[in-house]
Every structure is written in structure tokens, then in C-alpha cells.
Scaffold this motif. Structure first.
Motif, short mmCIF file in Angstrom:
data_model
loop_
_atom_site.label_atom_id
_atom_site.label_comp_id
_atom_site.label_asym_id
_atom_site.label_seq_id
_atom_site.Cartn_x
_atom_site.Cartn_y
_atom_site.Cartn_z
N VAL A 132 26.28 -55.91 3.05
CA VAL A 132 25.93 -55.63 4.44
C VAL A 132 26.77 -56.51 5.35
O VAL A 132 26.82 -57.73 5.17
CB VAL A 132 24.43 -55.88 4.70
N VAL A 133 27.42 -55.87 6.33
CA VAL A 133 28.25 -56.61 7.30
C VAL A 133 27.69 -56.34 8.69
O VAL A 133 27.64 -55.19 9.14
CB VAL A 133 29.72 -56.18 7.23
N ARG A 134 27.28 -57.41 9.39
CA ARG A 134 26.75 -57.28 10.75
C ARG A 134 27.80 -57.77 11.74
O ARG A 134 28.32 -58.88 11.61
CB ARG A 134 25.46 -58.09 10.91
N ASP A 138 29.91 -53.74 20.14
CA ASP A 138 31.14 -53.09 20.57
C ASP A 138 32.13 -52.85 19.44
O ASP A 138 33.07 -52.05 19.60
CB ASP A 138 31.82 -53.93 21.67
N LEU A 139 31.94 -53.52 18.32
CA LEU A 139 32.89 -53.39 17.21
C LEU A 139 32.36 -52.49 16.09
O LEU A 139 33.04 -52.34 15.06
CB LEU A 139 33.20 -54.78 16.63
N LEU A 140 31.21 -51.91 16.28
CA LEU A 140 30.58 -51.17 15.18
C LEU A 140 31.45 -50.04 14.66
O LEU A 140 31.71 -49.94 13.45
CB LEU A 140 29.23 -50.62 15.64
N VAL A 161 27.45 -51.39 3.94
CA VAL A 161 26.62 -51.08 5.09
C VAL A 161 27.13 -51.89 6.28
O VAL A 161 27.21 -53.12 6.21
CB VAL A 161 25.14 -51.41 4.83
N ILE A 162 27.47 -51.23 7.38
CA ILE A 162 27.95 -51.89 8.60
C ILE A 162 26.86 -51.71 9.67
O ILE A 162 26.50 -50.57 10.01
CB ILE A 162 29.28 -51.28 9.09
N LEU A 163 26.36 -52.80 10.20
CA LEU A 163 25.29 -52.77 11.19
C LEU A 163 25.72 -53.50 12.47
O LEU A 163 26.49 -54.46 12.41
CB LEU A 163 24.02 -53.41 10.64
N ALA A 164 25.17 -53.05 13.61
CA ALA A 164 25.43 -53.70 14.89
C ALA A 164 24.40 -54.78 15.13
O ALA A 164 23.21 -54.60 14.84
CB ALA A 164 25.39 -52.66 16.02
N ARG A 174 28.20 -61.53 10.17
CA ARG A 174 27.32 -62.08 9.14
C ARG A 174 27.35 -61.11 7.97
O ARG A 174 27.09 -59.92 8.13
CB ARG A 174 25.89 -62.25 9.66
N ILE A 175 27.69 -61.64 6.78
CA ILE A 175 27.82 -60.83 5.57
C ILE A 175 26.70 -61.20 4.62
O ILE A 175 26.45 -62.38 4.37
CB ILE A 175 29.19 -61.07 4.90
#
Length: 213
Positions: A132-134, A138-140, A161-164, A174-175
Motif C-alpha cells: 500500500v502506497v499513500r 493531487d498525486l493520486l 494499492v495506491i491511496l490518497a 507512506r508505504i
């Protein structure tokens, strides 16, 4: 009729013999001896004067060397203080430039450092089921595109998983994975660098700074 005086034969001849035996010096010889005595006296005076002059020069040189040594000591202390100030200024400038450069690079490529960290995770966490990468809101979209392509290139088989996250600053992330995680926080890193610099200056430079007038 006057009484005849007895002629003292022995006495008169003894006095005459004594007078003839005494050394006699001519006027020229006397003048030569006087001149020689004067020359010797003058030479002795010159030698004495030279000795006194040399002694005076030696004293003056010793005083001059002492004065130079004192001035060098003062200059060394002043230089030490100057070095302390220059070191502090150089470190402050370096930190300021690095911070400015980092801000400029992040503004130009906000995903650059995030991409580097995620690539390291793909290389070292191949067996994790998901990653998971947060990132900042604006970069999502850009993060999903770039990190998805990176996962394919690096052969990551888990779920990405990419989250805003609105509280995360642009350029930070945050990974998280099943048994761990990491955080990229530029503000925290800058604060830690500043504290490290202050600790270094507090240990290495106070003596020099205290000596500075």
C-alpha cells in the motif's frame, strides 16, 4: 790657599758607566711608540664598541622575536574564531541550499523519490501479498500510472494499492505491507538534519566561538 779636593776616582767612573748603560730612545722612536699605543687603544675601543653593538642588536632581535610570537598567538586565536564562524556559516548555507534544492526538485518531479522507494520495496519484498502506497491527493492519478508501470517492469506479483492521503505533503509518502512499513517525510528529515547540525556545532565550535571578540 784653598784645600785641594780629593778626586774620587771609583765613584765618578761608576756613575758615568751607569749613565752610559741606561737605554736611550730617540724622538722618532718615541713618537712611533706613542702612535702605536694610540692605534692599539683605538683598536681596543673599536672591538669593545662592536661587542656592545652586537649585544644591543641581539637584545633588540630577542625583543622583536618575542613581539612577533605574541602577535602570532593573537592572530592564531583570531583565526580560530574566524574558522568557527566560517564553518557555521558554511554549514548553514549548505543546509539552506540543500533544502531549497530539495523543494525545487520535488516541485518539478514530486514522484521521483516516491518512485525510488517503491522500486526498492519491489526488489526486497517480492513475497509480500500486497503493498500500500499513500500519497498526497493531487498525486493520486499520476502515482497509480507510474507505480503500476514500475510494478510490471520490476516483476512485482503482489497487489499494489495506491491511496490518497490529504495529510501527506506533496512529494512525501507512506508505504505499508503486511509486516512493516516506511515513511518519507521531508519536514521530519529537515528537522532531524537541523538538530544534527546544531549538535555538531555545539560540540565542535563553541570554544572557537567563545574566543571570538
Amino acid at each position: 790657599m784653598a784645600k785641594p779636593v780629593k778626586f774620587l776616582f771609583d765613584t765618578e767612573f761608576a756613575a758615568e758607566a751607569k749613565q752610559q748603560a741606561e737605554p736611550r730612545v730617540t724622538l722618532a722612536e718615541h713618537q712611533a711608540l706613542v702612535a702605536l699605543a694610540r692605534q692599539e687603544s683605538h683598536a681596543a675601543g673599536l672591538i669593545t664598541g662592536e661587542a656592545q653593538a652586537m649585544a644591543s642588536l641581539e637584545r633588540q632581535r630577542a625583543l622583536a622575536l618575542t613581539a612577533i610570537g605574541d602577535r602570532l598567538s593573537v592572530a592564531a586565536e583570531a583565526l580560530k574564531g574566524l574558522e568557527g564562524r566560517l564553518e557555521q556559516e558554511a554549514i548553514d548555507i549548505a543546509v539552506a541550499v540543500a533544502s531549497k534544492l530539495a523543494s525545487t526538485l520535488i516541485a518539478r518531479e514530486p514522484l521521483a523519490e516516491i518512485r525510488t522507494l517503491v522500486a526498492d520495496c519491489f526488489a526486497n519484498l517480492r513475497s509480500v501479498p500486497h503493498l500500500v502506497v499513500r500519497v498526497h491527493d493531487d498525486l493520486l492519478d499520476d502515482a497509480r500510472t507510474e507505480l503500476g508501470r514500475l510494478a510490471t517492469e520490476r516483476g512485482f506479483d503482489g497487489r499494489l494499492v495506491i491511496l490518497a492521503e490529504p495529510t501527506i505533503a506533496p512529494g512525501d509518502c507512506r508505504i505499508e505491507w503486511s509486516h512493516g512499513g516506511m515513511v518519507l517525510d521531508r519536514a521530519q528529515t529537515t528537522s532531524e538534519i537541523t538538530e544534527a547540525v546544531q549538535r555538531y556545532l555545539g560540540v565542535a565550535a563553541p570554544a572557537a566561538l567563545e574566543d571570538t571578540p
